[in-house]
Write an enzyme that holds these catalytic residues in place. Structure first.
Site, PDB file in Angstrom:
ATOM      1  N   ALA A   1       0.816  -1.248  -0.065  1.00 10.21           N
ATOM      2  CA  ALA A   1      -0.083  -0.001   0.058  1.00 10.21           C
ATOM      3  C   ALA A   1       0.642   1.191   0.078  1.00 10.21           C
ATOM      4  CB  ALA A   1      -0.977   0.011   1.177  1.00 10.21           C
TER       5      ALA A   1
ATOM      6  N   LEU B   1      -5.217  -1.758   4.033  1.00  3.86           N
ATOM      7  CA  LEU B   1      -6.116  -2.378   5.151  1.00  3.86           C
ATOM      8  C   LEU B   1      -6.441  -1.108   6.302  1.00  3.86           C
ATOM      9  CD1 LEU B   1      -3.793  -5.596   5.916  1.00  3.86           C
ATOM     10  CD2 LEU B   1      -5.931  -5.223   4.585  1.00  3.86           C
TER      11      LEU B   1
ATOM     12  N   LYS C   1      -2.071 -15.604 -14.140  1.00  5.99           N
ATOM     13  CA  LYS C   1      -3.286 -15.935 -13.345  1.00  5.99           C
ATOM     14  C   LYS C   1      -4.286 -15.583 -14.489  1.00  5.99           C
ATOM     15  CE  LYS C   1      -6.527 -14.644  -9.876  1.00  5.99           C
ATOM     16  NZ  LYS C   1      -7.044 -13.949  -8.938  1.00  5.99           N
TER      17      LYS C   1
ATOM     18  N   GLU D   1     -11.778 -12.886  -4.150  1.00  7.59           N
ATOM     19  CA  GLU D   1     -11.582 -12.393  -5.692  1.00  7.59           C
ATOM     20  C   GLU D   1     -10.481 -11.523  -5.883  1.00  7.59           C
ATOM     21  OE1 GLU D   1     -13.096 -13.165  -8.288  1.00  7.59           O
ATOM     22  OE2 GLU D   1     -15.019 -14.286  -7.733  1.00  7.59           O
TER      23      GLU D   1
END
Length: 497
Positions: free
Chosen positions: A16, A332, A78, A341
């Site tokens: 972050a 967070l 991915k 997801e």
């Protein structure tokens, strides 16, 4: 407050903090000074290792070379998430980044397929028309240069989040960001406005600024501990409140997708990296003890563990304001949605992009803050509803946890979306919804929702031509797969080994 923003202070490092610093300096350059304060003695959660396709656009904006990112972060490709045991035990489905079939104006592809299944006995599924799925199950991948959008194969990465943060630190510092090592022991506020003036470090130094980015994790050092912003609790919809993470040895074959495996009171992630696997168990402490949850995870590792378990406590929800006074919470500190997801890093990305769109160069005002907070709230709520969908629409009857989440009341917006799809297969995107129609389609059908009707346009094609159309599209999607290298071959070529 109408003072020009000359200096931004980022409190906390990790993904972050360094993503915020890198992107702010890349876009704003020398128009603002940026200082990041972090302490090596304070760890980060650091288990967010799966991403979604918008991260590729972010990396492009930062000027990052994709091969360098893959090498430096031990990344793998991915294409999808495989959900196992979510509808019923022993069954699975994929949520891919692709779009099944071919796009048509006014009528999605799945309406044509639904008609063929209902009237003509067609047995294929939507995934048989999805290039991402077909490549994922074969373990193949390559970037394809195509002109026909039917062959688009969107992808993202699995990577080591701590290595990604280190990579971003180099980018940020090269762009002019200044890092200061130190533990914050005090925060000073303006006596009149309550705006944060600075943070004082253990060595006595005070770091001052005009705008503060709180990337201090769950504790929310500025946004909560100092400004007491408050928190909206969503645990009545998403009751899981614990996670255990354990890295393990890499698997012999590297899957190009994430695995999400539902258990008695939650779910387990398996994320393949070049040097190891990421594993974790997300669960609800009201239905399962920590010892039971650890046993479930250990019994379901497919390779040997590499470290002791890391226990994480959380409460699903968001801050009442992501922007309060001159503090913006990112990561967070702004809220938490379980990583079902892979949205954790994306929420960091979108928060910084939103700030750049609304950056208060000539000073902070209420209209800028309220717009930022409204957009943030909507984004959190839309992702929240998509995650609730996975839990709520289940047919498991083997534990009280699954019965309870099936029978709970859900947000009205989600209830309407489910009812609309069940009645006639229609899907409508809300403004800026992260998850597009193809995502909602795959999860709804994977969770067992079968539309009772289909769009009238699907009746416009004669039966024989409809079957031919489906065969043609299926062949177009299937043909490229055999020509692709395996995922491991692709990684070896990119990484030069």
């Amino acid at each position: 407050m109408n003072d020009t923003i000359k200096k931004v202070v980022v409190v906390g490092g990790g993904t972050a903090g360094w993503l915020s610093a890198a992107l702010l300096k890349k876009v704003l350059g020398q128009t603002v000074e940026l200082e990041l304060v972090e302490s090596e003695s304070i760890g980060t959660v650091g288990v967010g290792e799966a991403t979604i396709p918008p991260i590729r656009m972010l990396n492009n904006v930062l000027g990052l070379n994709e091969a360098d990112v893959i090498r430096e972060t031990k990344a793998t490709i991915k294409l999808a998430i495989k959900f196992e045991n979510w509808r019923v035990k022993g069954e699975g489905y994929f949520h891919t980044f692709g779009s099944p079939g071919r796009s048509y104006a006014f009528c999605h592809f799945h309406h044509f397929l639904n008609r063929a299944r209902q009237q003509l006995g067609e047995s294929s599924s939507i995934w048989d028309y999805d290039l991402n799925y077909l490549s994922a199950i074969e373990g193949r991948f390559a970037k394809m240069d195509v002109t026909d959008p039917i062959l688009d194969m969107p992808f993202a990465y699995h990577f080591d989040a701590s290595l990604y943060a280190k990579f971003l630190r180099k980018v940020a510092e090269q762009a002019g960001a200044v890092r200061t090592e130190g533990t914050i022991v005090d925060v000073t506020q303006h006596p009149g406005s309550g705006y944060i003036q600075g943070v004082r470090l253990a060595n006595g130094r005070e770091v001052t600024g005009d705008l503060f980015i709180d990337c201090s994790g769950f504790r929310g050092l500025l946004i909560q501990q100092q400004l007491n912003t408050g928190y909206i609790d969503w645990s009545h919809w998403l009751p899981c409140d614990r996670a255990i993470a354990i890295p393990s040895e890499r698997h012999e074959h590297t899957l190009p997708y994430t695995r999400s495996i539902a258990h008695t009171a939650g779910w387990q992630w398996r994320i393949p990296l070049q040097h190891r696997n990421g594993n974790g168990h997300v669960y609800c402490s009201n239905y399962m003890s920590d010892d039971e949850a650890l046993a479930v995870l250990k019994n379901n590792l497919d390779t040997a563990p590499l470290a002791d378990p890391n226990f994480i406590k959380f409460k699903t929800g968001r801050r009442r304001k992501q922007w309060n006074k001159n503090v913006i919470a990112i990561g967070l500190s702004s809220g938490f949605l379980e990583p079902l997801e892979s949205t954790s890093i994306h929420l960091i990305q979108s928060a910084i992009v939103r700030l750049l769109h609304l950056f208060p160069h000539q000073g902070i005002n209420d209209s800028i803050m309220s717009e930022y907070n409204a957009q943030s709230a909507l984004e959190f709520e839309q992702i929240r509803d998509f995650i609730i969908l996975h839990y709520h629409v289940n047919e498991r009857d083997d534990s009280q946890f699954w019965r309870d989440v099936r029978n709970m009341d859900v947000p009205e917006r989600l209830r309407h979306k489910i009812d609309l799809f069940r009645q006639n297969g229609r899907l409508f995107n809300e403004h800026n919804d992260l998850f597009l129609d193809a995502s909602w389609l795959q999860v709804m059908q994977g969770q067992g929702i079968t539309p009772q009707d289909y769009h009238p346009m699907a009746k416009s094609i004669p039966q024989d031509k409809l079957i031919d159309m489906l065969k043609t599209i299926r062949k177009i999607k299937q043909d490229p797969v055999a020509q692709l290298p395996t995922h491991d071959e692709f990684l070896a070529k990119v990484c030069g080994n």
